[in-house]
Design a protein around this motif. Structure first.
Motif, mmCIF file in Angstrom:
data_model
loop_
_atom_site.group_PDB
_atom_site.id
_atom_site.type_symbol
_atom_site.label_atom_id
_atom_site.label_comp_id
_atom_site.label_asym_id
_atom_site.label_seq_id
_atom_site.Cartn_x
_atom_site.Cartn_y
_atom_site.Cartn_z
ATOM 1 N N ALA A 1 -5.959 -32.233 -32.053
ATOM 2 C CA ALA A 1 -6.117 -31.728 -33.505
ATOM 3 C C ALA A 1 -6.416 -30.302 -33.132
ATOM 4 O O ALA A 1 -6.537 -29.455 -33.066
ATOM 5 C CB ALA A 1 -7.191 -32.303 -34.046
ATOM 6 N N LEU A 2 -7.991 -30.495 -32.226
ATOM 7 C CA LEU A 2 -8.409 -29.458 -31.642
ATOM 8 C C LEU A 2 -7.300 -28.188 -30.509
ATOM 9 O O LEU A 2 -7.168 -27.010 -30.655
ATOM 10 C CB LEU A 2 -9.279 -29.744 -30.557
ATOM 11 N N TYR A 3 -6.175 -29.390 -29.896
ATOM 12 C CA TYR A 3 -5.239 -28.061 -29.018
ATOM 13 C C TYR A 3 -5.268 -27.143 -29.699
ATOM 14 O O TYR A 3 -4.414 -26.403 -29.529
ATOM 15 C CB TYR A 3 -5.018 -29.425 -27.365
ATOM 16 N N THR A 4 -4.116 -28.239 -30.876
ATOM 17 C CA THR A 4 -3.130 -27.400 -31.900
ATOM 18 C C THR A 4 -3.973 -26.916 -33.025
ATOM 19 O O THR A 4 -3.446 -24.819 -32.668
ATOM 20 C CB THR A 4 -2.463 -28.824 -33.018
ATOM 21 N N LYS A 5 -5.196 -26.651 -33.222
ATOM 22 C CA LYS A 5 -6.042 -25.364 -33.991
ATOM 23 C C LYS A 5 -5.919 -24.693 -32.840
ATOM 24 O O LYS A 5 -6.024 -23.416 -33.567
ATOM 25 C CB LYS A 5 -7.657 -26.060 -34.199
ATOM 26 N N LEU A 6 -6.522 -24.439 -31.748
ATOM 27 C CA LEU A 6 -6.407 -23.481 -30.734
ATOM 28 C C LEU A 6 -5.032 -22.746 -30.267
ATOM 29 O O LEU A 6 -5.193 -21.742 -29.666
ATOM 30 C CB LEU A 6 -7.032 -23.635 -29.854
ATOM 31 N N GLY A 7 -3.772 -23.162 -31.285
ATOM 32 C CA GLY A 7 -2.486 -23.053 -30.545
ATOM 33 C C GLY A 7 -2.233 -23.075 -28.971
ATOM 34 O O GLY A 7 -0.858 -23.750 -29.130
ATOM 35 N N PHE A 8 -1.883 -24.375 -29.371
ATOM 36 C CA PHE A 8 -1.186 -24.888 -27.756
ATOM 37 C C PHE A 8 -0.485 -25.335 -28.521
ATOM 38 O O PHE A 8 -0.291 -26.044 -29.576
ATOM 39 C CB PHE A 8 -2.607 -26.220 -26.956
ATOM 40 N N GLU A 9 0.921 -25.907 -28.017
ATOM 41 C CA GLU A 9 2.066 -26.856 -28.205
ATOM 42 C C GLU A 9 2.618 -27.908 -26.961
ATOM 43 O O GLU A 9 1.715 -27.273 -26.090
ATOM 44 C CB GLU A 9 2.772 -25.651 -28.035
ATOM 45 N N ILE A 10 3.049 -28.166 -27.863
ATOM 46 C CA ILE A 10 3.620 -29.423 -26.846
ATOM 47 C C ILE A 10 5.006 -29.331 -26.126
ATOM 48 O O ILE A 10 5.630 -28.111 -27.009
ATOM 49 C CB ILE A 10 4.171 -30.885 -28.212
ATOM 50 N N GLU A 11 5.199 -29.103 -25.016
ATOM 51 C CA GLU A 11 6.001 -28.886 -23.846
ATOM 52 C C GLU A 11 6.815 -30.360 -23.798
ATOM 53 O O GLU A 11 7.686 -29.905 -23.238
ATOM 54 C CB GLU A 11 5.860 -27.996 -22.590
ATOM 55 N N GLY A 12 5.938 -31.197 -23.299
ATOM 56 C CA GLY A 12 7.219 -32.660 -23.122
ATOM 57 C C GLY A 12 5.942 -33.851 -23.199
ATOM 58 O O GLY A 12 4.798 -33.777 -23.817
ATOM 59 N N ARG A 13 6.815 -35.083 -22.888
ATOM 60 C CA ARG A 13 6.060 -36.058 -23.212
ATOM 61 C C ARG A 13 6.725 -36.735 -21.609
ATOM 62 O O ARG A 13 8.087 -37.168 -21.560
ATOM 63 C CB ARG A 13 6.698 -36.426 -24.560
ATOM 64 N N ARG A 14 5.989 -37.453 -21.274
ATOM 65 C CA ARG A 14 6.162 -38.928 -20.348
ATOM 66 C C ARG A 14 6.275 -39.793 -20.735
ATOM 67 O O ARG A 14 4.480 -40.457 -21.287
ATOM 68 C CB ARG A 14 4.702 -38.054 -19.063
ATOM 69 N N LYS A 15 7.323 -40.244 -20.887
ATOM 70 C CA LYS A 15 7.466 -41.910 -21.978
ATOM 71 C C LYS A 15 6.057 -42.561 -20.669
ATOM 72 O O LYS A 15 6.793 -43.223 -20.315
ATOM 73 C CB LYS A 15 8.617 -42.087 -22.080
ATOM 74 N N GLY A 16 5.568 -43.663 -21.962
ATOM 75 C CA GLY A 16 4.789 -44.799 -21.378
ATOM 76 C C GLY A 16 4.328 -44.568 -19.952
ATOM 77 O O GLY A 16 4.078 -45.557 -19.093
ATOM 78 N N ALA A 17 2.985 -43.344 -19.740
ATOM 79 C CA ALA A 17 2.642 -42.788 -18.581
ATOM 80 C C ALA A 17 1.357 -43.641 -18.476
ATOM 81 O O ALA A 17 0.894 -43.940 -17.398
ATOM 82 C CB ALA A 17 2.435 -41.669 -18.528
ATOM 83 N N ILE A 18 0.840 -43.959 -19.787
ATOM 84 C CA ILE A 18 -0.829 -44.920 -19.645
ATOM 85 C C ILE A 18 -0.376 -45.847 -20.155
ATOM 86 O O ILE A 18 -0.162 -46.544 -21.424
ATOM 87 C CB ILE A 18 -1.436 -44.100 -21.175
ATOM 88 N N ARG A 19 -1.062 -47.284 -19.580
ATOM 89 C CA ARG A 19 -0.959 -48.640 -20.096
ATOM 90 C C ARG A 19 -2.800 -48.897 -20.307
ATOM 91 O O ARG A 19 -3.235 -49.061 -19.031
ATOM 92 C CB ARG A 19 -0.356 -49.051 -18.939
ATOM 93 N N TYR A 20 -3.031 -49.223 -21.483
ATOM 94 C CA TYR A 20 -4.529 -49.656 -21.773
ATOM 95 C C TYR A 20 -3.750 -51.465 -21.049
ATOM 96 O O TYR A 20 -3.364 -51.803 -21.382
ATOM 97 C CB TYR A 20 -4.951 -49.200 -23.037
ATOM 98 N N GLU A 21 -5.997 -51.573 -21.361
ATOM 99 C CA GLU A 21 -5.994 -53.033 -20.849
ATOM 100 C C GLU A 21 -5.421 -54.139 -21.636
ATOM 101 O O GLU A 21 -5.497 -55.265 -21.019
ATOM 102 C CB GLU A 21 -7.956 -53.391 -20.984
ATOM 103 N N ASP A 22 -4.960 -53.224 -23.513
ATOM 104 C CA ASP A 22 -5.015 -54.530 -24.357
ATOM 105 C C ASP A 22 -3.108 -54.268 -24.054
ATOM 106 O O ASP A 22 -3.003 -55.304 -24.987
ATOM 107 C CB ASP A 22 -5.073 -54.261 -25.848
ATOM 108 N N GLY A 23 -2.460 -53.755 -22.977
ATOM 109 C CA GLY A 23 -1.546 -54.122 -23.227
ATOM 110 C C GLY A 23 -0.572 -52.587 -23.518
ATOM 111 O O GLY A 23 0.827 -52.212 -23.918
#
Ligand SMILES: CC(C)(COP(=O)(O)OP(=O)(O)OC[C@H]1O[C@@H](n2cnc3c(N)ncnc32)[C@H](O)[C@@H]1OP(=O)(O)O)[C@@H](O)C(=O)NCCC(=O)NCCS
Length: 184
Positions: free
Chosen positions: A143-165
């Protein structure tokens, strides 16, 4: 250096100094202990008075990088640090990480800190583009980055795995401070 009057107190945003080393380590230790959406886990964070002093000195000496602190009543309540690949074909891009103390979030500190950093990039003679990585489920940061004008340029799918799986995508966001300030 910028100052913001707040009903309760005053916020100062300034460059980190070598003398901030211990306080900055303590700040980061709290962030890695509490933040749910950062990669480094508490036990993976390695504080070190001397190494942090060297780290800050290098940021001060490197004209392509910075570490800005938000300080309130003498205490570090926020930080943003940037790093830049100096190879000629990519050295117009800088990347950053930021965090605000858990007890001080949602008071506008992140917005002031990020705006100060974007102003620094806009005034830089060689940097043109700001990039960052953010977990797809980090609603506050998105929300903060979007508010200041950042745009999504890419998505690394499944790049982060949390402890709960749970497996989360990593988003690449970007902003061009000079273009956007000229209305391009
Ligand atoms: C992301 C972070 C830096 C935001 O800092 P902050 O000081 O709380 O942000 P601000 O108070 O300046 O908020 C600015 C805007 O961001 C959005 N925002 C911030 N926190 C939000 C939340 N929890 N939910 C929804 N929107 C949020 C809002 O649009 C807000 O503006 P508003 O309050 O006028 O509505 C902070 O939550 C943080 O340090 N998180 C832990 C570390 C982290 O995840 N860092 C980012 C890694 S990519």
């Amino acid at each position: 250096m910028t100052k913001r009057d707040d009903p309760a107190t005053t916020l100062t945003i300034r460059q980190a100094r070598v003398a901030d080393a211990r306080a900055l380590d303590n700040f980061l230790a709290e962030i890695f202990r509490t933040a749910r959406h950062v990669i480094t886990k508490s036990q993976e964070f390695q504080p070190g008075f001397l190494s942090r002093r060297v780290w800050i000195a290098r940021k001060q000496l490197n004209p392509f990088e910075t570490c800005l602190l938000a300080v309130q009543a003498g205490k570090i309540v926020g930080m943003i640090e940037s790093w830049t690949d100096r190879r000629a074909r990519v050295c117009h891009i800088t990347c950053f990480f930021m965090a605000v103390s858990p007890s001080e979030q949602r008071r506008g500190i992140g917005k002031h800190l990020l705006q100060a950093f974007l102003n620094w990039v806009a005034a830089h003679d060689r940097l043109d583009k700001v990039e960052l990585h953010v977990h797809d489920d980090n609603d506050a940061a998105l929300a903060l980055y979007t508010k200041l004008g950042f745009e999504i340029e890419g998505r690394r799918k499944g790049a982060i795995r949390y402890e709960d799986g749970r497996v989360i995508d990593d988003l690449l966001m970007a902003y061009w401070p000079k273009k956007q300030s000229q209305g391009d």
